[in-house]
Write a protein that holds these residues in place. Structure first.
Motif, mmCIF file in Angstrom:
data_model
loop_
_atom_site.group_PDB
_atom_site.id
_atom_site.type_symbol
_atom_site.label_atom_id
_atom_site.label_comp_id
_atom_site.label_asym_id
_atom_site.label_seq_id
_atom_site.Cartn_x
_atom_site.Cartn_y
_atom_site.Cartn_z
ATOM 1 N N ASN A 51 4.912 16.024 15.996
ATOM 2 C CA ASN A 51 6.357 16.213 15.935
ATOM 3 C C ASN A 51 6.774 17.630 16.322
ATOM 4 N N LEU A 52 5.818 18.530 16.427
ATOM 5 C CA LEU A 52 6.120 19.914 16.778
ATOM 6 C C LEU A 52 5.882 20.135 18.267
ATOM 7 N N ARG A 53 6.643 21.050 18.850
ATOM 8 C CA ARG A 53 6.526 21.318 20.284
ATOM 9 C C ARG A 53 6.223 22.792 20.591
ATOM 10 N N THR A 54 6.550 23.701 19.663
ATOM 11 C CA THR A 54 6.318 25.122 19.907
ATOM 12 C C THR A 54 5.753 25.782 18.654
ATOM 13 N N LEU A 55 5.366 27.045 18.808
ATOM 14 C CA LEU A 55 4.888 27.860 17.685
ATOM 15 C C LEU A 55 6.006 28.771 17.163
ATOM 16 N N MET A 56 7.245 28.360 17.396
ATOM 17 C CA MET A 56 8.408 29.174 17.057
ATOM 18 C C MET A 56 8.417 29.615 15.595
#
Length: 331
Positions: A51-56
């Motif tokens: 569900n995550l797309r970045t390391l923001m």
């Protein structure tokens, strides 16, 4: 902003200390040691989450410490174990030790997890140290410290197909047409400054993932432009689609452009140059058929692309056919 790299300090929980305690029960005159063991410290566990797309999230907080174990108690009661600390990252995240640079783990699949720092073991209570000659030991063992280290999280996009090419060759338009992605589209260089992912779905329900990698320029392998920051995302793709503007506004030679991108891939990583790569000649609506065929023949003579496909993102010419042959290739 797309954050694909993060540096973290992590520390697992310390183990609880063993207790020094003695029985104080009515009608038990001799008593005896009754110190319980300390609880184990919590681990720091990194888990891949689709569900995550970045390391923001890790841009704003970089220190993570797991819960320590509780100290042991009297009456031989153990201390509570510390809770494990879970850090969720996108699928495709690599975990490196900052000091050595070695890869500790590669989380390729949803749910993959790795214990990045192990919690310390709890110390033993004085009950463990009773002997025939030492009936009432007045000491216990301290808990062990949890592991601590500095790590680097590095995200590499996982896609079936990677789109490469110079800026403004039509990659964003191409992606928006063949998938549900909505990349920024404009008529100037470096429109795409972060990778875009799109899922292409066929009428029969099949699908594949496409990544639009930011426009390359000559010298990218040495760090020019977006440089090596995004070239690494191509290492996991199964097929590269090399888009070339067949009729650029600056009247540059599309054959020269095709060769330049190939050279950048070879400089960065020879394995990229060896990946299956199709040349997609975009914007064929601007040229006559004879000129298109001429360019195709020239490109084939210069570099042995696995396939050369002429398309028009603007007119949607030949894109449906291309999508189906891509899926057939990936199957």
């Amino acid at each position: 902003m797309f954050v694909d790299k993060a540096k973290l300090y992590i520390k697992a929980g310390n183990g609880g200390n063993g207790a020094v305690a003695f029985r104080r029960e009515i009608y038990v005159p001799a008593g005896g040691p009754a110190g319980g063991d300390g609880g184990k410290g919590g681990n720091v566990i990194i888990i891949a989450d689709s569900n995550l797309r970045t390391l923001m999230d890790y841009r704003y907080k970089s220190k993570y410490v797991a819960e320590p174990g509780e100290d042991g108690k009297g009456s031989n009661m153990f201390g509570k174990h510390g809770e494990d600390l879970y850090l969720r990252v996108p699928v495709g995240t690599i975990i490196k030790d900052e000091e050595t640079g070695l890869v500790m783990a590669d989380l390729k699949n949803d749910g993959d997890e790795f214990i990045a720092a192990k919690g310390g073991y709890g110390g033993k209570g004085n009950t463990h140290f009773k002997t025939s000659v030492r009936q009432a030991p007045g000491f216990a063992k301290a808990g062990k410290d949890g592991e601590e280290k500095n790590i680097i999280l590095e995200l590499r996009l996982i896609a079936d197909v990677g789109l490469i090419g110079f800026p403004n060759v039509g990659k964003s338009t191409f992606l928006s047409i063949i998938s549900k992605a909505k990349p920024k589209i404009a008529n100037y260089h470096f429109t795409t400054l972060t990778p875009n992912l799109g899922v292409t779905k066929l009428k029969n329900g099949d699908s594949f993932v496409v990544a639009d990698i930011p426009g390359l320029i000559e010298g990218a392998a040495e760090g020019a432009g977006v440089g090596t920051r995004f070239l690494k995302h191509l290492t996991r793709t199964r097929l590269l689609l090399h888009l070339v503007d067949i009729a650029p506004l600056d009247e540059s030679d599309p054959v020269v452009a095709a060769r330049a991108i190939v050279l950048e891939l070879e400089k960065y990583d020879s394995s990229l140059a060896d990946k299956p790569r199709w040349l997609v000649l975009n914007k064929i609506d601007r040229l006559k058929t004879e000129k298109i065929l001429q360019i195709i023949n020239e490109v084939k003579d210069i570099y042995p692309f696995a396939d050369v496909v002429p398309v028009s993102g603007l007119k949607n010419d030949n894109l449906e056919h291309l999508v189906y042959v891509i899926k057939k290739y990936l199957t």
